[in-house]
Design a protein around this motif. Structure first.
Motif, PDB file in Angstrom:
ATOM      1  N   ASP A  27       1.787  -0.970  10.461  1.00  0.00           N
ATOM      2  CA  ASP A  27       1.067   0.213  10.002  1.00  0.00           C
ATOM      3  C   ASP A  27       1.708   1.445  10.628  1.00  0.00           C
ATOM      4  O   ASP A  27       1.940   1.482  11.853  1.00  0.00           O
ATOM      5  CB  ASP A  27      -0.418   0.145  10.403  1.00  0.00           C
ATOM      6  CG  ASP A  27      -1.166  -0.952   9.665  1.00  0.00           C
ATOM      7  OD1 ASP A  27      -0.624  -1.459   8.662  1.00  0.00           O
ATOM      8  OD2 ASP A  27      -2.271  -1.292  10.084  1.00  0.00           O
ATOM      9  N   LEU A  28       1.986   2.432   9.793  1.00  0.00           N
ATOM     10  CA  LEU A  28       2.620   3.669  10.241  1.00  0.00           C
ATOM     11  C   LEU A  28       1.774   4.853   9.800  1.00  0.00           C
ATOM     12  O   LEU A  28       1.270   4.877   8.682  1.00  0.00           O
ATOM     13  CB  LEU A  28       4.030   3.802   9.647  1.00  0.00           C
ATOM     14  CG  LEU A  28       5.029   2.677   9.962  1.00  0.00           C
ATOM     15  CD1 LEU A  28       6.294   2.872   9.143  1.00  0.00           C
ATOM     16  CD2 LEU A  28       5.342   2.648  11.444  1.00  0.00           C
ATOM     17  N   ALA A  29       1.617   5.835  10.684  1.00  0.00           N
ATOM     18  CA  ALA A  29       0.866   7.049  10.349  1.00  0.00           C
ATOM     19  C   ALA A  29       1.762   8.254  10.556  1.00  0.00           C
ATOM     20  O   ALA A  29       2.518   8.324  11.537  1.00  0.00           O
ATOM     21  CB  ALA A  29      -0.386   7.160  11.208  1.00  0.00           C
TER      22      ALA A  29
ATOM     23  N   ILE B  59       1.854  12.664  10.325  1.00  0.00           N
ATOM     24  CA  ILE B  59       1.153  13.937  10.180  1.00  0.00           C
ATOM     25  C   ILE B  59       2.042  14.852   9.348  1.00  0.00           C
ATOM     26  O   ILE B  59       3.188  15.131   9.722  1.00  0.00           O
ATOM     27  CB  ILE B  59       0.845  14.565  11.552  1.00  0.00           C
ATOM     28  CG1 ILE B  59      -0.089  13.663  12.351  1.00  0.00           C
ATOM     29  CG2 ILE B  59       0.219  15.941  11.384  1.00  0.00           C
ATOM     30  CD1 ILE B  59      -0.348  14.132  13.765  1.00  0.00           C
ATOM     31  N   VAL B  60       1.522  15.307   8.211  1.00  0.00           N
ATOM     32  CA  VAL B  60       2.297  16.121   7.271  1.00  0.00           C
ATOM     33  C   VAL B  60       1.460  17.298   6.814  1.00  0.00           C
ATOM     34  O   VAL B  60       0.243  17.349   7.024  1.00  0.00           O
ATOM     35  CB  VAL B  60       2.741  15.292   6.042  1.00  0.00           C
ATOM     36  CG1 VAL B  60       3.660  14.158   6.462  1.00  0.00           C
ATOM     37  CG2 VAL B  60       1.526  14.742   5.309  1.00  0.00           C
ATOM     38  N   ASP B  61       2.120  18.253   6.175  1.00  0.00           N
ATOM     39  CA  ASP B  61       1.386  19.360   5.561  1.00  0.00           C
ATOM     40  C   ASP B  61       0.457  18.811   4.490  1.00  0.00           C
ATOM     41  O   ASP B  61       0.780  17.832   3.815  1.00  0.00           O
ATOM     42  CB  ASP B  61       2.348  20.371   4.945  1.00  0.00           C
ATOM     43  CG  ASP B  61       3.102  21.166   6.005  1.00  0.00           C
ATOM     44  OD1 ASP B  61       2.609  21.225   7.146  1.00  0.00           O
ATOM     45  OD2 ASP B  61       4.177  21.711   5.693  1.00  0.00           O
ATOM     46  N   ALA B  62      -0.691  19.468   4.318  1.00  0.00           N
ATOM     47  CA  ALA B  62      -1.710  18.966   3.393  1.00  0.00           C
ATOM     48  C   ALA B  62      -1.204  18.876   1.962  1.00  0.00           C
ATOM     49  O   ALA B  62      -1.693  18.067   1.180  1.00  0.00           O
ATOM     50  CB  ALA B  62      -2.952  19.846   3.464  1.00  0.00           C
ATOM     51  N   HIS B  63      -0.222  19.700   1.598  1.00  0.00           N
ATOM     52  CA  HIS B  63       0.246  19.706   0.208  1.00  0.00           C
ATOM     53  C   HIS B  63       1.264  18.602  -0.072  1.00  0.00           C
ATOM     54  O   HIS B  63       1.638  18.390  -1.228  1.00  0.00           O
ATOM     55  CB  HIS B  63       0.872  21.066  -0.132  1.00  0.00           C
ATOM     56  CG  HIS B  63       2.191  21.314   0.559  1.00  0.00           C
ATOM     57  ND1 HIS B  63       2.268  21.845   1.814  1.00  0.00           N
ATOM     58  CD2 HIS B  63       3.475  21.080   0.173  1.00  0.00           C
ATOM     59  CE1 HIS B  63       3.543  21.953   2.182  1.00  0.00           C
ATOM     60  NE2 HIS B  63       4.294  21.476   1.207  1.00  0.00           N
ATOM     61  N   VAL B  64       1.726  17.876   0.957  1.00  0.00           N
ATOM     62  CA  VAL B  64       2.702  16.807   0.742  1.00  0.00           C
ATOM     63  C   VAL B  64       1.985  15.597   0.155  1.00  0.00           C
ATOM     64  O   VAL B  64       1.074  15.053   0.782  1.00  0.00           O
ATOM     65  CB  VAL B  64       3.392  16.415   2.059  1.00  0.00           C
ATOM     66  CG1 VAL B  64       4.322  15.229   1.844  1.00  0.00           C
ATOM     67  CG2 VAL B  64       4.167  17.602   2.617  1.00  0.00           C
ATOM     68  N   PRO B  65       2.351  15.142  -1.043  1.00  0.00           N
ATOM     69  CA  PRO B  65       1.654  14.001  -1.655  1.00  0.00           C
ATOM     70  C   PRO B  65       1.998  12.690  -0.964  1.00  0.00           C
ATOM     71  O   PRO B  65       3.121  12.490  -0.479  1.00  0.00           O
ATOM     72  CB  PRO B  65       2.160  14.012  -3.103  1.00  0.00           C
ATOM     73  CG  PRO B  65       3.478  14.703  -3.039  1.00  0.00           C
ATOM     74  CD  PRO B  65       3.387  15.706  -1.927  1.00  0.00           C
ATOM     75  N   ALA B  66       1.020  11.790  -0.925  1.00  0.00           N
ATOM     76  CA  ALA B  66       1.243  10.476  -0.311  1.00  0.00           C
ATOM     77  C   ALA B  66       2.362   9.723  -1.023  1.00  0.00           C
ATOM     78  O   ALA B  66       3.119   8.976  -0.398  1.00  0.00           O
ATOM     79  CB  ALA B  66      -0.051   9.665  -0.327  1.00  0.00           C
ATOM     80  N   GLY B  67       2.471   9.914  -2.353  1.00  0.00           N
ATOM     81  CA  GLY B  67       3.505   9.222  -3.110  1.00  0.00           C
ATOM     82  C   GLY B  67       4.911   9.549  -2.646  1.00  0.00           C
ATOM     83  O   GLY B  67       5.807   8.702  -2.711  1.00  0.00           O
TER      84      GLY B  67
ATOM     85  N   PHE C 275      -0.009   4.201   6.411  1.00  0.00           N
ATOM     86  CA  PHE C 275       0.595   3.305   5.416  1.00  0.00           C
ATOM     87  C   PHE C 275       0.734   1.899   5.986  1.00  0.00           C
ATOM     88  O   PHE C 275       1.105   1.724   7.149  1.00  0.00           O
ATOM     89  CB  PHE C 275       1.981   3.811   4.997  1.00  0.00           C
ATOM     90  CG  PHE C 275       1.965   5.172   4.376  1.00  0.00           C
ATOM     91  CD1 PHE C 275       1.913   5.319   3.003  1.00  0.00           C
ATOM     92  CD2 PHE C 275       1.997   6.308   5.176  1.00  0.00           C
ATOM     93  CE1 PHE C 275       1.893   6.577   2.424  1.00  0.00           C
ATOM     94  CE2 PHE C 275       1.977   7.572   4.602  1.00  0.00           C
ATOM     95  CZ  PHE C 275       1.921   7.703   3.233  1.00  0.00           C
ATOM     96  N   ALA C 276       0.439   0.923   5.159  1.00  0.00           N
ATOM     97  CA  ALA C 276       0.692  -0.475   5.493  1.00  0.00           C
ATOM     98  C   ALA C 276       2.014  -0.875   4.834  1.00  0.00           C
ATOM     99  O   ALA C 276       2.141  -0.803   3.604  1.00  0.00           O
ATOM    100  CB  ALA C 276      -0.440  -1.366   4.998  1.00  0.00           C
TER     101      ALA C 276
ATOM    102  N   ASP D 100      -5.182   5.149   4.354  1.00  0.00           N
ATOM    103  CA  ASP D 100      -6.115   6.011   5.083  1.00  0.00           C
ATOM    104  C   ASP D 100      -5.599   7.437   5.124  1.00  0.00           C
ATOM    105  O   ASP D 100      -4.383   7.682   5.166  1.00  0.00           O
ATOM    106  CB  ASP D 100      -6.317   5.488   6.507  1.00  0.00           C
ATOM    107  CG  ASP D 100      -7.406   6.260   7.246  1.00  0.00           C
ATOM    108  OD1 ASP D 100      -8.533   6.323   6.715  1.00  0.00           O
ATOM    109  OD2 ASP D 100      -7.137   6.800   8.324  1.00  0.00           O
ATOM    110  N   GLU D 101      -6.546   8.357   5.084  1.00  0.00           N
ATOM    111  CA  GLU D 101      -6.254   9.783   5.236  1.00  0.00           C
ATOM    112  C   GLU D 101      -7.227  10.361   6.252  1.00  0.00           C
ATOM    113  O   GLU D 101      -8.430  10.102   6.183  1.00  0.00           O
ATOM    114  CB  GLU D 101      -6.413  10.519   3.897  1.00  0.00           C
ATOM    115  CG  GLU D 101      -6.223  12.024   4.025  1.00  0.00           C
ATOM    116  CD  GLU D 101      -6.617  12.759   2.747  1.00  0.00           C
ATOM    117  OE1 GLU D 101      -5.998  13.787   2.447  1.00  0.00           O
ATOM    118  OE2 GLU D 101      -7.567  12.300   2.074  1.00  0.00           O
ATOM    119  N   TYR D 102      -6.701  11.155   7.199  1.00  0.00           N
ATOM    120  CA  TYR D 102      -7.559  11.762   8.212  1.00  0.00           C
ATOM    121  C   TYR D 102      -7.297  13.259   8.257  1.00  0.00           C
ATOM    122  O   TYR D 102      -6.149  13.696   8.343  1.00  0.00           O
ATOM    123  CB  TYR D 102      -7.308  11.148   9.588  1.00  0.00           C
ATOM    124  CG  TYR D 102      -8.114  11.812  10.678  1.00  0.00           C
ATOM    125  CD1 TYR D 102      -9.496  11.618  10.753  1.00  0.00           C
ATOM    126  CD2 TYR D 102      -7.512  12.651  11.618  1.00  0.00           C
ATOM    127  CE1 TYR D 102     -10.250  12.230  11.731  1.00  0.00           C
ATOM    128  CE2 TYR D 102      -8.261  13.261  12.612  1.00  0.00           C
ATOM    129  CZ  TYR D 102      -9.636  13.048  12.663  1.00  0.00           C
ATOM    130  OH  TYR D 102     -10.383  13.658  13.627  1.00  0.00           O
TER     131      TYR D 102
END
Length: 216
Positions: free
Chosen positions: A149-151, A153-161, A202-203, A182-184
């Motif tokens: 599992d990796l997390a 921290i990115v800008d809010a406008h960066v899409p997960a895709g 991300f898993a 997950d999103e925090y």
């Protein structure tokens, strides 16, 4: 009205949009749409939860996977009738073919539908005519899967895709799957990194066809 608040519906049909500029006749096309409302339960003993925009994403991705679409992604956008910040454009082969997200409370109220409800709608002809992945047979690996599992921290406008595609591309042939789970966006994160940040987890499943993977 019949005490069935948890609803999953889909329909394929002919729709009529307002005429394009300079045209008299309406813009006609075939569309595929889905609606999920109320609560969902992932298993027989899991806690029920209200539907959210990610359920619309899952529904659309099930369609895209079944069709074997070669290139598809989501990009955040504003869609009339959908809740701001909880909507995305569906892009296939570089073209916008539809949208998905959480239906705005004002729309639900106008139809007397209790919140929440989520949806996707796509141009059916565009999706059916899209480029498909080649169907290849691959020998199953004899070696076990490793997961991590990796997390980030990115800008809010960066899409997960975008992060999913990066992880897939940088893992060579070892990456079997990548899933955002997950999103925090809590206050603690904002204090440390700024208000316009979020943490995405991300898993990642990895497997080799030639050897057992080590932690390194």
């Amino acid at each position: 009205a019949r005490q069935l608040p948890d609803v999953n519906l889909f329909e394929a049909g002919h729709v009529f949009a307002p005429p394009s500029d300079g045209e008299i006749l309406p813009d006609e096309r075939d569309a595929l749409a889905a609606l999920l409302a109320g609560r969902r339960r992932s298993g027989p003993h899991s806690v029920q939860r209200e539907v959210d925009a990610y359920d619309a994403v899952d529904a659309w991705e099930a369609v895209a996977e079944a069709l074997g679409l070669a290139e598809h992604r989501l990009e955040p956008t504003h869609v009339p009738g959908l809740r701001p910040g909880h909507a995305a454009a569906i892009i296939v082969d570089g073209e916008i073919v539809g949208s998905l997200g959480e239906i705005a409370s004002s729309v639900l109220g106008a139809f007397g539908v209790p919140a929440p409800a989520v949806t996707f709608e796509v141009d059916l002809d565009a999706v059916l005519d899209a480029t498909r992945r080649p169907r290849r047979l691959r020998r199953p690996s004899r070696y076990p899967m490793s997961s991590i599992d990796l997390a980030f921290i990115v800008d809010a406008h960066v899409p997960a895709g975008a992060l999913v595609r990066t992880l897939e591309a940088t893992g060579d042939d070892l990456v079997e799957s990548v899933r955002c789970f997950d999103e925090y966006t809590g206050e603690a994160l904002g204090e440390a990194t700024g208000e316009n940040s979020r943490s995405l987890a991300f898993a990642v499943a990895l497997r080799s066809a030639e050897r057992t993977l080590t932690d390194a």
